[in-house]
Design a protein around this motif. Structure first.
Motif, mmCIF file in Angstrom:
data_model
loop_
_atom_site.group_PDB
_atom_site.id
_atom_site.type_symbol
_atom_site.label_atom_id
_atom_site.label_comp_id
_atom_site.label_asym_id
_atom_site.label_seq_id
_atom_site.Cartn_x
_atom_site.Cartn_y
_atom_site.Cartn_z
ATOM 1 N N PRO A 2 13.997 13.932 -14.683
ATOM 2 C CA PRO A 2 14.677 14.906 -13.821
ATOM 3 C C PRO A 2 13.821 15.364 -12.636
ATOM 4 O O PRO A 2 14.337 15.520 -11.527
ATOM 5 C CB PRO A 2 14.965 16.072 -14.783
ATOM 6 N N ILE A 3 12.530 15.553 -12.858
ATOM 7 C CA ILE A 3 11.639 15.969 -11.773
ATOM 8 C C ILE A 3 11.630 14.912 -10.681
ATOM 9 O O ILE A 3 11.773 15.204 -9.490
ATOM 10 C CB ILE A 3 10.209 16.195 -12.308
ATOM 11 N N VAL A 4 11.464 13.662 -11.099
ATOM 12 C CA VAL A 4 11.372 12.544 -10.161
ATOM 13 C C VAL A 4 12.680 12.371 -9.387
ATOM 14 O O VAL A 4 12.681 12.229 -8.152
ATOM 15 C CB VAL A 4 11.005 11.254 -10.926
ATOM 16 N N VAL A 5 13.800 12.380 -10.083
ATOM 17 C CA VAL A 5 15.089 12.121 -9.433
ATOM 18 C C VAL A 5 15.454 13.253 -8.473
ATOM 19 O O VAL A 5 15.881 13.006 -7.330
ATOM 20 C CB VAL A 5 16.191 11.928 -10.485
ATOM 21 N N ILE A 6 15.291 14.500 -8.896
ATOM 22 C CA ILE A 6 15.648 15.641 -8.037
ATOM 23 C C ILE A 6 14.802 15.664 -6.771
ATOM 24 O O ILE A 6 15.320 15.797 -5.652
ATOM 25 C CB ILE A 6 15.502 16.963 -8.817
ATOM 26 N N LEU A 7 13.491 15.500 -6.915
ATOM 27 C CA LEU A 7 12.613 15.549 -5.743
ATOM 28 C C LEU A 7 12.818 14.335 -4.845
ATOM 29 O O LEU A 7 12.707 14.444 -3.616
ATOM 30 C CB LEU A 7 11.156 15.650 -6.186
ATOM 31 N N ALA A 8 13.116 13.188 -5.424
ATOM 32 C CA ALA A 8 13.389 12.006 -4.603
ATOM 33 C C ALA A 8 14.640 12.216 -3.752
ATOM 34 O O ALA A 8 14.694 11.768 -2.599
ATOM 35 C CB ALA A 8 13.543 10.773 -5.494
ATOM 36 N N ASN B 214 0.841 -1.188 0.000
ATOM 37 C CA ASN B 214 0.000 0.000 0.000
ATOM 38 C C ASN B 214 0.880 1.242 0.000
ATOM 39 O O ASN B 214 0.766 2.113 0.860
ATOM 40 C CB ASN B 214 -0.932 -0.015 1.212
ATOM 41 N N LYS B 215 1.767 1.300 -0.962
ATOM 42 C CA LYS B 215 2.660 2.447 -1.078
ATOM 43 C C LYS B 215 1.915 3.684 -1.576
ATOM 44 O O LYS B 215 0.883 3.580 -2.234
ATOM 45 C CB LYS B 215 3.804 2.121 -2.041
ATOM 46 N N LYS B 216 2.480 4.823 -1.248
ATOM 47 C CA LYS B 216 1.993 6.094 -1.802
ATOM 48 C C LYS B 216 2.888 6.423 -2.991
ATOM 49 O O LYS B 216 4.060 6.757 -2.813
ATOM 50 C CB LYS B 216 2.045 7.206 -0.767
ATOM 51 N N ILE B 217 2.337 6.323 -4.178
ATOM 52 C CA ILE B 217 3.114 6.472 -5.409
ATOM 53 C C ILE B 217 2.656 7.710 -6.166
ATOM 54 O O ILE B 217 1.447 7.890 -6.402
ATOM 55 C CB ILE B 217 2.961 5.225 -6.307
ATOM 56 N N LEU B 218 3.592 8.560 -6.535
ATOM 57 C CA LEU B 218 3.303 9.747 -7.341
ATOM 58 C C LEU B 218 3.883 9.533 -8.737
ATOM 59 O O LEU B 218 5.095 9.422 -8.904
ATOM 60 C CB LEU B 218 3.908 10.997 -6.712
ATOM 61 N N ILE B 219 3.000 9.451 -9.737
ATOM 62 C CA ILE B 219 3.407 9.262 -11.130
ATOM 63 C C ILE B 219 3.393 10.608 -11.843
ATOM 64 O O ILE B 219 2.402 11.348 -11.759
ATOM 65 C CB ILE B 219 2.455 8.283 -11.850
ATOM 66 N N THR C 144 7.175 6.669 -3.268
ATOM 67 C CA THR C 144 7.860 6.459 -4.537
ATOM 68 C C THR C 144 7.428 7.508 -5.549
ATOM 69 O O THR C 144 6.232 7.774 -5.697
ATOM 70 C CB THR C 144 7.546 5.061 -5.102
ATOM 71 N N LEU C 145 8.405 8.101 -6.235
ATOM 72 C CA LEU C 145 8.122 8.967 -7.379
ATOM 73 C C LEU C 145 8.446 8.193 -8.636
ATOM 74 O O LEU C 145 9.531 7.613 -8.761
ATOM 75 C CB LEU C 145 8.945 10.255 -7.321
ATOM 76 N N PHE C 146 7.506 8.193 -9.577
ATOM 77 C CA PHE C 146 7.588 7.336 -10.763
ATOM 78 C C PHE C 146 7.475 8.206 -12.011
ATOM 79 O O PHE C 146 6.483 8.921 -12.196
ATOM 80 C CB PHE C 146 6.443 6.314 -10.720
ATOM 81 N N ALA C 147 8.498 8.157 -12.868
ATOM 82 C CA ALA C 147 8.473 8.891 -14.133
ATOM 83 C C ALA C 147 7.996 7.959 -15.240
ATOM 84 O O ALA C 147 8.577 6.892 -15.449
ATOM 85 C CB ALA C 147 9.854 9.441 -14.472
ATOM 86 N N GLY C 148 6.924 8.354 -15.946
ATOM 87 C CA GLY C 148 6.371 7.510 -16.996
ATOM 88 C C GLY C 148 7.215 7.459 -18.247
ATOM 89 O O GLY C 148 6.970 6.639 -19.133
ATOM 90 N N SER C 149 8.215 8.319 -18.339
ATOM 91 C CA SER C 149 9.170 8.305 -19.455
ATOM 92 C C SER C 149 10.395 9.094 -19.026
ATOM 93 O O SER C 149 10.403 9.734 -17.964
ATOM 94 C CB SER C 149 8.553 8.916 -20.727
ATOM 95 N N GLY C 150 11.409 9.088 -19.874
ATOM 96 C CA GLY C 150 12.615 9.834 -19.553
ATOM 97 C C GLY C 150 12.383 11.325 -19.461
ATOM 98 O O GLY C 150 13.133 12.034 -18.778
ATOM 99 N N LEU C 151 11.338 11.839 -20.121
ATOM 100 C CA LEU C 151 11.068 13.274 -20.138
ATOM 101 C C LEU C 151 10.903 13.834 -18.733
ATOM 102 O O LEU C 151 11.412 14.915 -18.423
ATOM 103 C CB LEU C 151 9.817 13.555 -20.972
ATOM 104 N N THR C 152 10.185 13.133 -17.875
ATOM 105 C CA THR C 152 9.918 13.638 -16.523
ATOM 106 C C THR C 152 10.878 13.062 -15.480
ATOM 107 O O THR C 152 10.716 13.304 -14.284
ATOM 108 C CB THR C 152 8.464 13.330 -16.115
#
Length: 411
Positions: free
Chosen positions: A129-135, A37-42, A119-127
């Motif tokens: 940077p957002i996921v990695v920086i905020l993580a 039951n993770k909280k996942i942000l895509i 967990t922050l999940f990027a649906g493609s390489g485009l997003t």
């Protein structure tokens, strides 16, 4: 077996073990529930009503993960109407692209600041940077799903700014074995990499005989050999070249053959190497083939799309081999197989994972249009690939299987 003095002590030991075993089981169960039951942000730009394999994939990723987790999505505003009811949706403008990225970052930052996120999940390489920086800022897990073009592009800015950040994600999921190899070539650590193929709805929608007959009548398909192409009209898809170098010879050999093109030129695609309907028709006119080609445009109705797959004798997938613009996977080949329809395709990019040659279709050496044509004619004349074999191959790519693999990757 035991004397009177040892029995009370034994009872206390057994009671202690029983209590601790029950506690261990309870703790394990609670841990399992928490993990499931993770909280996942895509965060993704690729969602319907934009049309394409990446868009369908991201929709299903969100839908499948939401069955066992609390999922939120940041995407373009128009996607909200089609988003799964189980997710929390946060919309930002689709265009221009810099505004989409900036507002997505701000939205994601606020969510991470005010809500629990695992967990922050990027649906493609485009997003990514957002996921990695905020993580990194909030000490969360970062996962990036990589498609062929995400890592195979020769765009200097992307390779300079995006790829280094992708390398710093905790988990990187490649959509095919060729994409996996491209990731290794871009110095992404093998320990972070896994392969999870896109999925397909399986079992497929059942045949609707009334709808099938209506479509046959509408497009005059009775007593026709039917080829279909499903997908966006881009240079990589190679439809114009297929008509120019293959289709005329197919029609000369089998005059009752028609080609149905399902899809259109993508208006919002970041890839500007497109092929227009007008270009394709001008090529068809050169070969006197305009009356053998049917354009349906994009089909949003799943029942109608399924009916075209059922009607088709063969799915043609003449994707061109373009090193800086690779075909990431080729979901349409799996979709066709799920309906019992084989595919003839060039063996390039992730298509080698999507088609099992001589079982769910045939893989042809890239740019060998003569063999491509001969194979189509042979399949139409002999029907030497069974619908059952196609469906058995497609079964392993079900969305349920995708869900299990994603859960495993994010542990």
């Amino acid at each position: 077996m035991f004397d009177q003095d040892t029995k009370p002590e034994l009872a206390r030991v057994l009671s202690y073990l029983s209590y601790n075993l029950d506690t261990f089981i309870l703790q394990s169960f609670l841990y399992y529930c928490i993990q499931m039951n993770k909280k996942i942000l895509i965060i993704t730009r690729n969602l319907p009503p934009l049309v394409g394999g990446m868009e369908r994939l991201n929709w299903h990723i969100a839908d499948e993960l939401s069955k066992q987790n609390q999922v939120s999505i940041i995407s373009h505003t128009a996607a909200k109407k089609l988003a799964s009811q189980n997710v929390n949706f946060y919309g930002v403008p689709l265009s221009p692209l810099p505004l989409f990225l900036i507002l997505s970052f701000i939205r994601a930052f606020w969510i991470c600041l005010t809500q629990p996120v695992d967990t922050l999940f990027a649906g493609s390489g485009l997003t990514a940077p957002i996921v990695v920086i905020l993580a990194k800022i909030f000490r969360k897990q970062s996962v990036v799903y990589i498609h062929g073009l995400d890592i195979g592009t020769n765009n200097k800015i992307y390779n300079l700014c995006w790829v280094p950040l992708i390398r710093h994600a905790d988990q990187i999921i490649a959509n095919s074995s060729p994409t996996y190899e491209l990731c290794l070539k871009k110095n992404i650590a093998q320990s972070k990499l896994s392969i999870i193929h896109p999925g397909v709805t399986y079992p497929p929608k059942p045949r609707n005989e009334n709808l099938l007959q209506n479509i046959k009548t509408k497009y005059q398909l009775h007593d026709k050999k039917i080829l279909i192409s499903v997908g966006r009209l881009t240079e990589r898809k190679g439809m114009n070249e297929f008509i120019d170098q293959c289709f005329s010879r197919v029609v000369n050999t089998l005059p009752n053959t028609v080609l149905i093109i399902i899809g259109d030129t993508p208006n919002q695609s970041l890839n500007k190497n497109l092929q227009s309907k007008e270009l394709i028709l001008s090529t068809a006119e050169k070969h006197n083939l305009t009356d053998r080609i049917i354009f349906t445009g994009n089909i949003q109705d799943d029942d109608v799309l399924a009916s075209f797959y059922y009607l088709a004798d063969l799915h043609v997938f003449p994707v061109k081999h373009i090193p800086h613009d690779p075909e990431g996977f080729g979901m349409v080949a799996i979709e066709a197989a799920a309906h019992g329809t084989p595919t003839v395709a060039f063996a390039t990019g992730g298509i080698i994972d999507a088609v099992k040659s001589n079982y769910s279709g045939f893989l042809i050496k890239p740019n060998n249009y003569n063999q491509f044509t001969d194979t189509i004619i042979n399949v139409l004349q002999t029907q030497n690939i069974s619908a059952q074999d196609c469906q058995q191959y497609a079964a392993q790519f079900s969305w349920q299987s995708l869900n299990q693999k994603l859960e495993q990757a994010m542990k």
